[in-house]
Design an enzyme around this catalytic site. Structure first.
Site, PDB file in Angstrom:
ATOM      1  CD  GLU A  80       2.241   3.516   5.592  1.00 10.68           C
ATOM      2  OE1 GLU A  80       2.013   4.624   5.073  1.00 10.68           O
ATOM      3  OE2 GLU A  80       2.774   3.371   6.706  1.00 10.68           O
TER       4      GLU A  80
ATOM      5  CD  GLU B 235       8.099  -5.254  -6.661  1.00 12.94           C
ATOM      6  OE1 GLU B 235       7.035  -4.665  -6.929  1.00 12.94           O
ATOM      7  OE2 GLU B 235       8.189  -6.495  -6.527  1.00 12.94           O
TER       8      GLU B 235
ATOM      9  CG  ASP C 284       6.425   7.966  -7.615  1.00 12.24           C
ATOM     10  OD1 ASP C 284       5.869   8.813  -8.357  1.00 12.24           O
ATOM     11  OD2 ASP C 284       7.654   7.822  -7.552  1.00 12.24           O
TER      12      ASP C 284
ATOM     13  CE  LYS D  41       9.259  13.683 -16.759  1.00 13.03           C
ATOM     14  NZ  LYS D  41      10.715  13.605 -17.070  1.00 13.03           N
TER      15      LYS D  41
ATOM     16  CG  ASP E 229      -0.644  14.803  -3.724  1.00 12.01           C
ATOM     17  OD1 ASP E 229      -0.195  13.630  -3.749  1.00 12.01           O
ATOM     18  OD2 ASP E 229      -0.045  15.758  -4.242  1.00 12.01           O
TER      19      ASP E 229
END
Length: 224
Positions: free
Chosen positions: A38, A90, A113, A117, A149
């Site tokens: 994951e 990372e 994430d 923007k 979402d």
């Protein structure tokens, strides 16, 4: 983020600097069970539930946020998840440098994430330049599962990237057994967003058996 409890990451949480490149999963876990990975495990709800309910599978979590990595690692340690390991790293670099080619059965990416923007869209994990890393890590016939979402991220990057990837074929999404009724995954994020009435978008794909081997891949910045 704070907790009144001391967070102990060992033996679940690992220091990447002490690990071989590439990893040998059989040596790391002491068995030859399949490996599911994951990216962006957050507080570790998904990995914790899966590792406890499926002892015949090895689970590996990557998380960049230090507190979340420590919390999730300690959580799985306390629950005796001997088949779980995690790193703070990372994601793109770790997949390239540490994960052996064609060694992952399922790659889970839940609520990455969205970088909403416009000037930050280049930081999104799921985009065409990330597909070769997925194709390299996942074995032929292995799966990638993604849930978000964020409608913009879904429409602009996730769905067109996964659906348009030549190395993968879109299939039905598999709801994990640890998810409650009506849930896609059962993570902390999902439960929070569900209470807020947000919609969810999910997609799954399998790596085609005829896709070309992926060996030398240039790392890309990707943390989820």
């Amino acid at each position: 983020m704070q907790t009144n409890r001391e967070l102990i990451v060992e033996p679940v949480g690992l220091d990447p600097e002490t690990l071989p490149k590439p990893l040998d999963w059989a040596v790391l876990y002491g068995n030859s069970n399949p490996v599911e990975l994951e990216i962006g495990m957050g507080k570790g709800t998904f990995l914790n539930e899966q590792a406890r309910s499926r002892p015949d599978v090895n689970f590996f979590g990557i998380e960049w946020a230090r507190w979340f990595w420590r919390y999730a690692s300690d959580r799985m340690r306390r629950h005796g998840c001997t088949n779980a390991r995690t790193v703070r790293a990372e994601a793109g670099f770790f997949l390239t440098e540490y994960v052996p080619p064609a060694s992952i059965d399922v790659l889970h990416i839940y609520f990455p994430d969205p970088w909403p923007k416009a000037r930050h869209h280049k930081r999104r994990l799921i985009q065409p330049k990330f597909v070769p890393l997925m194709a390299r890590a996942v074995r032929p016939g292995g799966r990638v599962q993604v849930v978000t979402d964020h409608k913009g991220y879904w429409e602009e990057n996730i769905e067109p990237t996964i659906r348009g990837a030549a190395d993968f074929e879109v299939v039905d999404y598999n709801r994990p057994g640890s998810a409650n009724e009506g849930e896609f995954v059962g993570t902390n994020f999902e439960r929070k967003y569900r209470r807020e009435g947000r919609p969810f978008y999910a997609i799954a794909a399998v790596r085609r058996s005829d896709s070309l081997p992926r060996e030398n891949i240039t790392p890309v910045a990707a943390t989820a």
